[in-house]
Enzyme design. Sequence first.
Site, PDB file in Angstrom:
ATOM      1  N   ARG A  86      40.065 -14.008  -3.770  1.00 32.35           N
ATOM      2  CA  ARG A  86      40.006 -15.422  -4.148  1.00 32.35           C
ATOM      3  C   ARG A  86      40.709 -15.657  -5.484  1.00 32.35           C
ATOM      4  O   ARG A  86      41.313 -16.701  -5.700  1.00 32.35           O
ATOM      5  CB  ARG A  86      38.539 -15.872  -4.204  1.00 32.35           C
ATOM      6  CG  ARG A  86      37.836 -15.790  -2.844  1.00 32.35           C
ATOM      7  CD  ARG A  86      36.354 -16.114  -2.957  1.00 32.35           C
ATOM      8  NE  ARG A  86      35.668 -15.994  -1.678  1.00 32.35           N
ATOM      9  CZ  ARG A  86      35.056 -14.896  -1.256  1.00 32.35           C
ATOM     10  NH1 ARG A  86      35.062 -13.808  -2.011  1.00 32.35           N
ATOM     11  NH2 ARG A  86      34.435 -14.879  -0.094  1.00 32.35           N
ATOM     12  N   HIS A 113      31.690 -16.326  -6.902  1.00 28.75           N
ATOM     13  CA  HIS A 113      31.899 -16.354  -5.452  1.00 28.75           C
ATOM     14  C   HIS A 113      33.119 -15.477  -5.198  1.00 28.75           C
ATOM     15  O   HIS A 113      34.251 -15.943  -5.110  1.00 28.75           O
ATOM     16  CB  HIS A 113      32.134 -17.789  -4.983  1.00 28.75           C
ATOM     17  CG  HIS A 113      32.525 -17.894  -3.527  1.00 28.75           C
ATOM     18  ND1 HIS A 113      31.774 -17.341  -2.517  1.00 28.75           N
ATOM     19  CD2 HIS A 113      33.598 -18.482  -2.928  1.00 28.75           C
ATOM     20  CE1 HIS A 113      32.358 -17.585  -1.361  1.00 28.75           C
ATOM     21  NE2 HIS A 113      33.473 -18.271  -1.581  1.00 28.75           N
ATOM     22  N   ASP A 163      27.473 -17.323   0.353  1.00 30.37           N
ATOM     23  CA  ASP A 163      27.188 -15.888   0.244  1.00 30.37           C
ATOM     24  C   ASP A 163      25.690 -15.630   0.422  1.00 30.37           C
ATOM     25  O   ASP A 163      25.284 -14.671   1.090  1.00 30.37           O
ATOM     26  CB  ASP A 163      27.645 -15.366  -1.119  1.00 30.37           C
ATOM     27  CG  ASP A 163      29.041 -15.813  -1.468  1.00 30.37           C
ATOM     28  OD1 ASP A 163      29.961 -14.990  -1.401  1.00 30.37           O
ATOM     29  OD2 ASP A 163      29.191 -16.997  -1.812  1.00 30.37           O
ATOM     30  N   VAL A 165      36.707 -20.821  -6.611  1.00 30.16           N
ATOM     31  CA  VAL A 165      35.860 -21.984  -6.876  1.00 30.16           C
ATOM     32  C   VAL A 165      35.274 -21.986  -8.287  1.00 30.16           C
ATOM     33  O   VAL A 165      35.179 -23.036  -8.925  1.00 30.16           O
ATOM     34  CB  VAL A 165      34.766 -22.108  -5.799  1.00 30.16           C
ATOM     35  CG1 VAL A 165      33.799 -20.932  -5.832  1.00 30.16           C
ATOM     36  CG2 VAL A 165      34.020 -23.420  -5.932  1.00 30.16           C
ATOM     37  N   ARG A 225      24.746 -15.942   4.013  1.00 32.41           N
ATOM     38  CA  ARG A 225      25.142 -14.736   4.750  1.00 32.41           C
ATOM     39  C   ARG A 225      24.130 -13.611   4.535  1.00 32.41           C
ATOM     40  O   ARG A 225      23.750 -12.905   5.473  1.00 32.41           O
ATOM     41  CB  ARG A 225      26.524 -14.273   4.274  1.00 32.41           C
ATOM     42  CG  ARG A 225      27.670 -15.138   4.757  1.00 32.41           C
ATOM     43  CD  ARG A 225      28.973 -14.788   4.059  1.00 32.41           C
ATOM     44  NE  ARG A 225      30.110 -15.486   4.660  1.00 32.41           N
ATOM     45  CZ  ARG A 225      31.247 -15.754   4.044  1.00 32.41           C
ATOM     46  NH1 ARG A 225      31.405 -15.381   2.769  1.00 32.41           N
ATOM     47  NH2 ARG A 225      32.219 -16.389   4.652  1.00 32.41           N
ATOM     48  N   ASN A 276      39.198 -22.439  -3.553  1.00 31.64           N
ATOM     49  CA  ASN A 276      39.082 -21.173  -4.283  1.00 31.64           C
ATOM     50  C   ASN A 276      40.237 -20.957  -5.252  1.00 31.64           C
ATOM     51  O   ASN A 276      41.330 -21.481  -5.045  1.00 31.64           O
ATOM     52  CB  ASN A 276      39.034 -20.014  -3.279  1.00 31.64           C
ATOM     53  CG  ASN A 276      37.643 -19.809  -2.725  1.00 31.64           C
ATOM     54  OD1 ASN A 276      36.669 -19.826  -3.464  1.00 31.64           O
ATOM     55  ND2 ASN A 276      37.545 -19.626  -1.416  1.00 31.64           N
ATOM     56  N   GLY A 282      44.331 -27.222  -1.059  1.00 33.66           N
ATOM     57  CA  GLY A 282      44.902 -26.087  -1.775  1.00 33.66           C
ATOM     58  C   GLY A 282      45.259 -24.944  -0.862  1.00 33.66           C
ATOM     59  O   GLY A 282      45.010 -24.978   0.355  1.00 33.66           O
TER      60      GLY A 282
END
Length: 309
Positions: A90, A177, A150, A124, A153, A122, A81
């Site tokens: 996103r 997300h 996420d 997502v 992170r 995305n 995609g």
Amino acid sequence: MIIRHRKITIIGAGYVGSTTAFAPLSARAVNELCLIDVNTALVRAQVMDLQHAVPFLGTAVVKVGNYSDIRTSAVVVIAAGANQKPGETRLDLIQKNSALMRELGPKVFMMNPEAIVIVVTNPVDVLTYQLIRMFPGKKRRIIGSGTVLDSARLRHLVGAHFNIDPTSVHAYICGEHGDSEFPLWSTANIGQVPILSYPGCTKRTLDQLFMQAKNAAYTIIAGKQATYYAIAAGVTHIVEAIFGDRNEVLPVSHLLMHYHGVSDVCLSVPAVVGRNGVRTQLSLKFSAREERLLRQSAAQLKRARKGIH
């Protein structure tokens, strides 16, 4: 039961797809890996490069795949995609990528009704919901990579700030997300110490660390056009939980029904993941603010998905 024939088919051979192919090979998590892409020159080159890495990594079979390979694949990863460009969110990708999901979903489940599908493309959460709406009987076998990245992170940043191994940081980012995600500070801890009680920790510090985690993708995309290493590692972690039937708690995107007042939307909250996909959600106690943020995230995604089929 542990899955013995650990075969993956990955659809999409771009940055994310190819790196998501390399990561499980590096972890020796797969026996066989197939890569599919409409760009035949690209997918052949990616597969050749991956094959040349195999002697350093084990004995896995890597090949240019086609949709018939899905018949014998335990897991199918959708990473094809349009990618997020600088300045895009996103959610800006919905119209571009929802058409692709309408095309790919039937191909996957026609070939293998028992496949577990991991959606990485995305947005997502919206695309995971779209696929579940197309195949409601497969709702536990359709998983979005969600906020696995996420949350990683956030754990990295918290660990670096307090000079703690990030594997000792237990904290989740939940919701979309994307821009409406939020940290679940009420259940977070370092070791067994609630994070809000950890020495030197302040709300301002936590807010700053969360914003760094939330905006990390924008920073990376501005510098190198795409994020791929960390999401590939995150998808590999999900795959290992499935193949090993670990029943591991992961913040993946999946269908929520009557969860803290939220229904009929795919969002990330901690869920138990094993060989059959999402086994169950964890009934965590949210603060009043966290419940409000979850509802806001759900409402934003419901608005965003209007008009897709």
